[in-house]
Design an enzyme around this catalytic site. Structure first.
Site, PDB file in Angstrom:
ATOM      1  N   HIS A 197       9.948   1.530  -9.997  1.00  0.00           N
ATOM      2  CA  HIS A 197       9.353   1.716  -8.843  1.00  0.00           C
ATOM      3  C   HIS A 197       7.139   1.809  -8.995  1.00  0.00           C
ATOM      4  O   HIS A 197       6.712   1.729  -8.067  1.00  0.00           O
ATOM      5  CB  HIS A 197       9.628   3.150  -8.163  1.00  0.00           C
ATOM      6  CG  HIS A 197       8.520   2.926  -6.561  1.00  0.00           C
ATOM      7  ND1 HIS A 197       9.387   1.544  -5.701  1.00  0.00           N
ATOM      8  CD2 HIS A 197       8.022   3.359  -5.672  1.00  0.00           C
ATOM      9  CE1 HIS A 197       8.779   2.311  -4.791  1.00  0.00           C
ATOM     10  NE2 HIS A 197       7.704   3.011  -4.319  1.00  0.00           N
ATOM     11  N   LYS A 232      12.327  -2.847   4.018  1.00  0.00           N
ATOM     12  CA  LYS A 232      13.059  -1.738   4.665  1.00  0.00           C
ATOM     13  C   LYS A 232      13.035  -1.916   6.274  1.00  0.00           C
ATOM     14  O   LYS A 232      12.808  -2.376   6.666  1.00  0.00           O
ATOM     15  CB  LYS A 232      12.121  -0.419   4.696  1.00  0.00           C
ATOM     16  CG  LYS A 232      12.700  -0.462   3.016  1.00  0.00           C
ATOM     17  CD  LYS A 232      12.183   1.149   2.624  1.00  0.00           C
ATOM     18  CE  LYS A 232      12.647   2.226   1.481  1.00  0.00           C
ATOM     19  NZ  LYS A 232      11.811   3.065   1.148  1.00  0.00           N
ATOM     20  N   ARG A 242       5.683  -1.108  -9.191  1.00  0.00           N
ATOM     21  CA  ARG A 242       5.030  -1.665  -7.261  1.00  0.00           C
ATOM     22  C   ARG A 242       3.805  -0.793  -7.120  1.00  0.00           C
ATOM     23  O   ARG A 242       2.974  -0.876  -6.728  1.00  0.00           O
ATOM     24  CB  ARG A 242       5.899  -0.932  -6.552  1.00  0.00           C
ATOM     25  CG  ARG A 242       5.974  -1.155  -4.783  1.00  0.00           C
ATOM     26  CD  ARG A 242       7.497  -1.101  -4.238  1.00  0.00           C
ATOM     27  NE  ARG A 242       6.438  -0.355  -2.778  1.00  0.00           N
ATOM     28  CZ  ARG A 242       6.602  -1.338  -1.906  1.00  0.00           C
ATOM     29  NH1 ARG A 242       6.416  -3.236  -1.905  1.00  0.00           N
ATOM     30  NH2 ARG A 242       6.324  -0.817  -0.544  1.00  0.00           N
ATOM     31  N   ARG A 298       9.733  -4.080  -4.208  1.00  0.00           N
ATOM     32  CA  ARG A 298      11.436  -3.034  -4.248  1.00  0.00           C
ATOM     33  C   ARG A 298      12.271  -3.657  -4.719  1.00  0.00           C
ATOM     34  O   ARG A 298      13.143  -4.621  -4.413  1.00  0.00           O
ATOM     35  CB  ARG A 298      11.461  -2.321  -3.172  1.00  0.00           C
ATOM     36  CG  ARG A 298      10.557  -2.241  -2.208  1.00  0.00           C
ATOM     37  CD  ARG A 298      11.147  -0.956  -0.839  1.00  0.00           C
ATOM     38  NE  ARG A 298       9.908  -0.496   0.368  1.00  0.00           N
ATOM     39  CZ  ARG A 298       9.528  -1.183   0.813  1.00  0.00           C
ATOM     40  NH1 ARG A 298      10.075  -2.486   1.729  1.00  0.00           N
ATOM     41  NH2 ARG A 298       8.289  -0.842   1.234  1.00  0.00           N
ATOM     42  N   TYR A 301      -3.150   4.944  -1.978  1.00  0.00           N
ATOM     43  CA  TYR A 301      -3.461   3.764  -3.051  1.00  0.00           C
ATOM     44  C   TYR A 301      -5.053   4.016  -3.294  1.00  0.00           C
ATOM     45  O   TYR A 301      -5.895   3.249  -3.879  1.00  0.00           O
ATOM     46  CB  TYR A 301      -2.848   2.545  -3.114  1.00  0.00           C
ATOM     47  CG  TYR A 301      -1.418   2.817  -3.358  1.00  0.00           C
ATOM     48  CD1 TYR A 301      -1.423   2.532  -4.085  1.00  0.00           C
ATOM     49  CD2 TYR A 301      -0.298   2.246  -2.609  1.00  0.00           C
ATOM     50  CE1 TYR A 301       0.073   3.380  -4.826  1.00  0.00           C
ATOM     51  CE2 TYR A 301       0.471   2.546  -2.907  1.00  0.00           C
ATOM     52  CZ  TYR A 301       1.123   2.879  -3.806  1.00  0.00           C
ATOM     53  OH  TYR A 301       2.839   3.170  -4.379  1.00  0.00           O
ATOM     54  N   HIS A 322       4.987  -1.429   4.302  1.00  0.00           N
ATOM     55  CA  HIS A 322       5.073  -0.833   4.717  1.00  0.00           C
ATOM     56  C   HIS A 322       4.962  -0.031   6.144  1.00  0.00           C
ATOM     57  O   HIS A 322       3.836  -1.248   6.804  1.00  0.00           O
ATOM     58  CB  HIS A 322       4.128   0.774   4.296  1.00  0.00           C
ATOM     59  CG  HIS A 322       3.452   1.057   2.731  1.00  0.00           C
ATOM     60  ND1 HIS A 322       2.456   1.460   1.852  1.00  0.00           N
ATOM     61  CD2 HIS A 322       4.934   1.257   2.273  1.00  0.00           C
ATOM     62  CE1 HIS A 322       2.972   1.866   0.839  1.00  0.00           C
ATOM     63  NE2 HIS A 322       4.244   1.492   0.352  1.00  0.00           N
TER      64      HIS A 322
END
Length: 312
Positions: free
Chosen positions: A254, A178, A257, A155, A289, A280
């Site tokens: 993004h 994150k 990614r 990211r 995906y 994630h």
């Protein structure tokens, strides 16, 4: 959003301490400045609807009323879910800071979004052409940034936070993602080598300080999130000018990614491994995906062609 009347001064007078606590909490959580700004805007909008009610007396009905007004104002499912995430974080921060004892937003369900919506991504050939459009004095730096997005799935905020010592001698890259969670990516040798060459050049330009950022500006300071986005966006625009099939697509950093995740799925990477690579928290986020195109489904169905009975 229609119906909101409290001024900024009134909000500050009534909820100033809570907003300050939330801002401090977000910084401690390692959120990017863009996320902080978006969350604060949502929370201020919500508080303006509540004004002058005491937060102690708010409940699920207030959250639902706010989301309903957002819908009436034209916000779609994705936008309303973002607003709900903002409120969940706001109430959570006040819980953890011992300001409130409940979190009504945590009990409020998200809007049901269209499942398996296909993200925008670039094909491998388009990525190869993209890298030919990286230019300028800082070409090696900019190329490294784009490659980390497209071939390591990083990211923008993760690239911004990278320091020199995050790349180990064995090519493992430590990435702070994150929620301040670390993940460790074994980079391809060629990409690790490019990063090392780029960093050796940076050391000559870097200003002395406690930190040693991996990516620096021409002033020798850590490259900002906005500048990283600008580098990606400018390069993508040049690619769109060359490829008419991309001219109508909404491309951004993004999307690189997304391209990384697409290539991994097509290469046979299992969903759990891809979840780890992307950082994630929930596998549900990664599962989109698996539906990114019909390559695998087409191959599976073609296996049936030799099994069909004669239909002549």
């Amino acid at each position: 959003m229609e119906g909101l009347s409290a001024t900024n001064h009134e909000l500050q007078e009534t909820y100033g301490e809570e907003l300050e606590l939330f801002s401090i909490w977000m910084k401690n959580q390692g959120m990017t400045s863009s996320t902080e700004k978006a969350y604060l805007a949502d929370v201020r909008q919500y508080l303006s609807m509540l004004y002058p009610a005491d937060l102690e007396n708010t409940g699920k009905l207030d959250i639902m009323r706010y989301l309903s007004r957002s819908r009436e104002g034209g916000a779609g499912d994705e936008a309303r879910n973002r607003k709900l995430s903002s409120l969940r974080a706001f109430y959570r921060s006040l819980n953890e800071m011992d300001r409130l004892s409940s979190n009504p937003a945590a009990l409020t369900p998200k809007s049901r979004q269209q499942k398996n919506r296909i993200p925008v991504y670039l094909e491998e050939g388009q990525l190869q052409q993209l890298f030919q459009h990286v230019e300028g004095k800082h070409r090696e730096r900019n190329l490294s940034i784009l490659l980390l997005m497209a071939y390591a799935g990083l990211r923008v905020g993760e690239i911004h936070r990278l320091n020199i010592h995050d790349l180990k001698l064995d090519g493992i890259l430590s990435v702070l993602g994150k929620g301040r969670k670390w993940r460790y990516l074994p980079l391809p040798d060629s990409l690790a080598g490019l990063l090392r060459r780029m960093m050796e050049e940076n050391l000559l330009e870097m200003r002395q300080g406690k930190e040693q950022p991996m990516f620096i500006s021409q002033l020798g300071r850590r490259l900002s999130i906005r500048m990283i986005q600008t580098i990606a966006d400018a390069t993508l625009r040049r690619l769109q000018g060359e490829l008419p099939e991309l001219s109508m697509k909404k491309l951004s950093s993004h999307k690189l990614r997304h391209s990384f995740a697409t290539m991994q799925i097509r290469s046979g990477t299992d969903i759990r491994t891809l979840q780890e690579l992307l950082g994630h928290a929930s596998i549900e986020t990664t599962q989109i995906y698996t539906h990114i195109d019909n390559y695998q489904m087409k191959a599976a169905m073609e296996q049936m062609s030799g099994k069909l009975p004669s239909l002549g």
